[in-house]
Design a protein around this motif. Structure first.
Motif, PDB file in Angstrom:
ATOM      1  N   VAL A 177     -10.994-137.092 100.037  1.00 13.92           N
ATOM      2  CA  VAL A 177     -12.356-136.159  99.350  1.00 13.92           C
ATOM      3  C   VAL A 177     -13.655-137.004  99.717  1.00 13.92           C
ATOM      4  N   PRO A 178     -14.667-136.749 100.298  1.00 16.50           N
ATOM      5  CA  PRO A 178     -16.454-137.767  99.643  1.00 16.50           C
ATOM      6  C   PRO A 178     -16.461-137.063  98.101  1.00 16.50           C
ATOM      7  N   ARG A 179     -17.430-137.608  97.789  1.00 21.36           N
ATOM      8  CA  ARG A 179     -17.813-137.753  96.699  1.00 21.36           C
ATOM      9  C   ARG A 179     -19.275-137.695  96.750  1.00 21.36           C
ATOM     10  N   ARG A 180     -19.883-136.786  95.914  1.00 18.50           N
ATOM     11  CA  ARG A 180     -21.780-136.745  95.553  1.00 18.50           C
ATOM     12  C   ARG A 180     -22.195-136.060  94.456  1.00 18.50           C
ATOM     13  N   ASP A 181     -22.434-137.396  94.275  1.00 22.14           N
ATOM     14  CA  ASP A 181     -23.672-137.252  92.863  1.00 22.14           C
ATOM     15  C   ASP A 181     -23.703-135.791  92.576  1.00 22.14           C
ATOM     16  N   ILE A 182     -23.877-134.682  91.527  1.00 21.79           N
ATOM     17  CA  ILE A 182     -23.842-133.755  90.707  1.00 21.79           C
ATOM     18  C   ILE A 182     -25.600-134.098  90.583  1.00 21.79           C
ATOM     19  N   GLN A 183     -26.893-133.627  90.517  1.00 23.48           N
ATOM     20  CA  GLN A 183     -27.832-133.256  89.984  1.00 23.48           C
ATOM     21  C   GLN A 183     -27.986-131.920  89.830  1.00 23.48           C
ATOM     22  N   LEU A 184     -27.839-131.809  88.665  1.00 20.53           N
ATOM     23  CA  LEU A 184     -28.549-130.152  88.272  1.00 20.53           C
ATOM     24  C   LEU A 184     -30.427-130.438  87.656  1.00 20.53           C
ATOM     25  N   VAL A 185     -30.761-129.266  88.189  1.00 21.22           N
ATOM     26  CA  VAL A 185     -32.241-129.415  87.905  1.00 21.22           C
ATOM     27  C   VAL A 185     -32.389-127.829  87.418  1.00 21.22           C
ATOM     28  N   GLN A 186     -32.832-127.172  86.470  1.00 16.94           N
ATOM     29  CA  GLN A 186     -33.693-126.171  86.441  1.00 16.94           C
ATOM     30  C   GLN A 186     -35.570-125.666  86.361  1.00 16.94           C
ATOM     31  N   CYS A 187     -35.295-124.211  87.781  1.00 15.19           N
ATOM     32  CA  CYS A 187     -36.724-124.502  87.629  1.00 15.19           C
ATOM     33  C   CYS A 187     -37.672-123.318  86.963  1.00 15.19           C
ATOM     34  N   ARG A 188     -38.788-124.021  86.267  1.00 14.04           N
ATOM     35  CA  ARG A 188     -39.729-123.792  84.983  1.00 14.04           C
ATOM     36  C   ARG A 188     -40.064-122.242  85.207  1.00 14.04           C
ATOM     37  N   SER A 189     -40.216-122.246  87.036  1.00 14.32           N
ATOM     38  CA  SER A 189     -40.967-120.292  87.537  1.00 14.32           C
ATOM     39  C   SER A 189     -39.553-119.691  87.353  1.00 14.32           C
ATOM     40  N   CYS A 190     -38.388-119.395  87.389  1.00 12.67           N
ATOM     41  CA  CYS A 190     -38.009-118.373  87.899  1.00 12.67           C
ATOM     42  C   CYS A 190     -36.203-119.012  87.154  1.00 12.67           C
ATOM     43  N   GLY A 191     -35.993-120.151  86.785  1.00 13.00           N
ATOM     44  CA  GLY A 191     -34.760-120.073  85.632  1.00 13.00           C
ATOM     45  C   GLY A 191     -33.497-120.196  86.476  1.00 13.00           C
ATOM     46  N   LEU A 192     -33.476-120.714  87.203  1.00 14.40           N
ATOM     47  CA  LEU A 192     -32.546-121.097  88.875  1.00 14.40           C
ATOM     48  C   LEU A 192     -32.917-122.806  88.113  1.00 14.40           C
ATOM     49  N   VAL A 193     -30.976-122.924  88.124  1.00  8.34           N
ATOM     50  CA  VAL A 193     -30.350-124.023  87.716  1.00  8.34           C
ATOM     51  C   VAL A 193     -29.977-124.486  89.222  1.00  8.34           C
ATOM     52  N   PHE A 194     -30.012-125.376  89.742  1.00  5.16           N
ATOM     53  CA  PHE A 194     -29.342-125.954  90.900  1.00  5.16           C
ATOM     54  C   PHE A 194     -29.059-126.863  90.836  1.00  5.16           C
ATOM     55  N   ASN A 195     -28.288-127.666  92.420  1.00  4.20           N
ATOM     56  CA  ASN A 195     -27.876-128.776  92.773  1.00  4.20           C
ATOM     57  C   ASN A 195     -29.094-129.828  93.593  1.00  4.20           C
ATOM     58  N   ALA A 196     -29.767-130.046  93.010  1.00  5.67           N
ATOM     59  CA  ALA A 196     -30.838-130.448  93.752  1.00  5.67           C
ATOM     60  C   ALA A 196     -30.428-131.886  94.430  1.00  5.67           C
ATOM     61  N   ASN A 197     -28.655-132.425  95.354  1.00  3.09           N
ATOM     62  CA  ASN A 197     -28.462-133.506  95.783  1.00  3.09           C
ATOM     63  C   ASN A 197     -27.337-132.507  96.968  1.00  3.09           C
ATOM     64  N   PHE A 198     -27.734-131.303  96.600  1.00  3.34           N
ATOM     65  CA  PHE A 198     -26.676-130.502  96.963  1.00  3.34           C
ATOM     66  C   PHE A 198     -27.133-130.517  99.079  1.00  3.34           C
ATOM     67  N   ASP A 199     -26.050-130.352  99.710  1.00  2.00           N
ATOM     68  CA  ASP A 199     -25.467-130.543 101.358  1.00  2.00           C
ATOM     69  C   ASP A 199     -23.965-129.653 101.258  1.00  2.00           C
ATOM     70  N   ASP A 200     -24.672-128.553 101.926  1.00  2.00           N
ATOM     71  CA  ASP A 200     -22.607-128.217 102.312  1.00  2.00           C
ATOM     72  C   ASP A 200     -22.626-128.241 103.069  1.00  2.00           C
ATOM     73  N   SER A 201     -22.613-128.710 104.202  1.00  2.00           N
ATOM     74  CA  SER A 201     -22.606-129.732 105.529  1.00  2.00           C
ATOM     75  C   SER A 201     -21.107-130.393 105.247  1.00  2.00           C
ATOM     76  N   VAL A 202     -21.599-130.854 104.092  1.00  2.00           N
ATOM     77  CA  VAL A 202     -19.957-130.554 103.789  1.00  2.00           C
ATOM     78  C   VAL A 202     -18.807-130.990 103.032  1.00  2.00           C
ATOM     79  N   ILE A 203     -18.567-129.799 102.579  1.00  2.24           N
ATOM     80  CA  ILE A 203     -17.419-128.746 102.260  1.00  2.24           C
ATOM     81  C   ILE A 203     -17.428-127.846 102.945  1.00  2.24           C
ATOM     82  N   PRO A 204     -16.024-128.113 103.385  1.00  4.70           N
ATOM     83  CA  PRO A 204     -15.436-127.570 105.139  1.00  4.70           C
ATOM     84  C   PRO A 204     -14.667-126.560 104.137  1.00  4.70           C
ATOM     85  N   TYR A 205     -15.169-124.759 104.214  1.00  2.00           N
ATOM     86  CA  TYR A 205     -14.674-123.727 103.417  1.00  2.00           C
ATOM     87  C   TYR A 205     -13.990-123.024 104.945  1.00  2.00           C
ATOM     88  N   ASP A 206     -13.177-123.545 105.123  1.00  2.00           N
ATOM     89  CA  ASP A 206     -12.198-123.514 106.763  1.00  2.00           C
ATOM     90  C   ASP A 206     -10.592-122.379 105.266  1.00  2.00           C
TER      91      ASP A 206
END
Ligand SMILES: [Zn+2]
Length: 387
Positions: free
Chosen positions: A41-70
């Protein structure tokens, strides 16, 4: 791949410094038939950051094309009585408030369809579900519940609906601001139904130092005020917003806002600050390894729960992997944990009795797991890493 520099929720660019989790498998909730297949299974770094404006925490290194939603994507939790209770409670309370008998329900991201089937059975409503990972009998336009193995768009919605459900979807969607606007378009096409969102609550993760609740499939982590802001920003009004399932999840009920109002940016809430979580992460991991060492559990322990939390735990402690992971979902038994050779066994497997201690991955399941172990005459002990 370079890190994303703007917030996928509000588009602003004031972000915190990243919190890094190195080389994580891109999918945890997946059936792998062999260790070779799983370890590839492919591996990637998770790089969580938080938006100082809206407060959302997200993975700035995210690429949804590598996840098999089947169809091999398997994240059903409906085998647990505590989770069943949670679903039952949600279904009953929705029915109580919105009298769903004979009404039409749309579910976006319905997974294998268990919740929608249960809700329609309970209420006598008619359901239509969309999900790329759906498997089983899709039904037909004449059956009580009908499924489509694809994403829903506003163009699909040709009839009015009373309820639009979107559970455990928004944490998986990279372009979340755009997605909420699409959801708004779906709701408009469906004649302004009550929109029900359910997703993990970031404050619970911070409060419980739950490092094993961070994984690649979840690209977004929502503090309460952040999700409410993003929904309003997409054109919804928030009718209700509550914490459920022991505080682990939040449920929002939304309607289309009649008029546009000026919104105040919530910023980063104290109880939902990524920096607080990140500050104690190294110490938290050392504490977990020390617990295993103190209890002399070198390779002779197991985890109960092959859901995302249990699988993430395996990857958090590569120095001292468990012997196996136990799960009551038969679809997972006989498979191996994503990105590892750790097998998944059923509760009645005799290997259960070979380990002196079993870790409970999610505190909400402590009572039912203890009861099962008692019934299985297990003589070892259980423990948890909960802070
Ligand atoms: Zn933002």
């Amino acid at each position: 791949m370079s890190l994303r520099k703007d917030c996928p929720g509000c588009g602003r660019t004031q972000l915190t410094r990243p919190f890094l989790l190195e080389s994580q498998p891109v999918v945890l909730n997946y059936r792998f038939a062999s260790p070779a297949e799983s370890e590839a299974v492919p591996r990637r770094d998770i790089q969580l950051v938080q938006c100082r404006s809206c407060g959302l925490v997200f993975n700035a290194n995210f690429d949804d094309s590598v996840i098999p939603y089947d169809a091999n994507y398997e994240n059903r939790q409906c085998f647990s009585p505590a989770f069943q209770n949670h679903l039952q409670h949600l279904a009953t309370s929705l029915n109580h408030r919105y009298a769903l008998r004979g009404k039409r329900i749309l579910e976006v991201g319905c997974g294998k369809g268990d919740f929608l089937k249960g809700l329609c059975k309970l209420t006598g409503a008619r359901g239509v579900g969309y999900d790329t990972t759906f498997e089983g009998d899709p039904g037909s336009p004449r059956s009580q519940v009908e499924f489509h193995r694809r994403y829903a768009t506003a163009a699909d919605i040709t009839k009015p609906y009373h309820l639009l459900i979107c559970r455990h979807v928004v944490e998986h969607v990279g372009p979340i601001g755009a997605f909420l606007k699409e959801l708004h378009a779906l709701a408009a096409a469906a004649g302004d139904p009550v929109v029900v969102l359910e997703t993990p609550l970031f404050e619970w993760i911070v409060q419980n130092h739950c490092l094993w609740d961070v994984f690649y499939e979840h690209c977004n982590y929502f503090p309460r005020t952040s999700l409410a802001y993003l929904c309003r920003n997409a054109g919804f009004k928030v009718v209700a917003h509550r914490a459920v399932f022991g505080g682990q999840y939040q449920v929002l009920e939304l309607r289309l806002a009649r008029r546009k109002v000026a919104l105040k940016l919530p910023g980063i809430p104290t109880a939902g600050a990524l920096s607080t979580f990140a500050k104690s992460a190294s110490a938290d991991r050392r504490r977990m390894l020390a617990t295993l060492q103190k209890q002399s559990l070198q390779g002779s322990w197991a985890i109960w729960g092959a859901g995302a939390k249990g699988v993430a735990l395996v990857h958090l402690l590569p120095e001292n992997p468990p012997q196996f992971v136990i799960d009551s979902n038969a679809a997972k038994q006989g498979c191996v944990i994503a990105g590892s050779a750790v097998p998944i066994i059923g509760p009645t497997d005799p290997r259960l009795h070979s380990v002196p201690a079993i870790l409970i991955a999610n505190p909400n399941y402590t009572a039912e797991i203890s009861k099962s172990l008692h019934e299985l005459a297990y003589t070892g002990r259980t423990f948890s890493f909960q802070a």
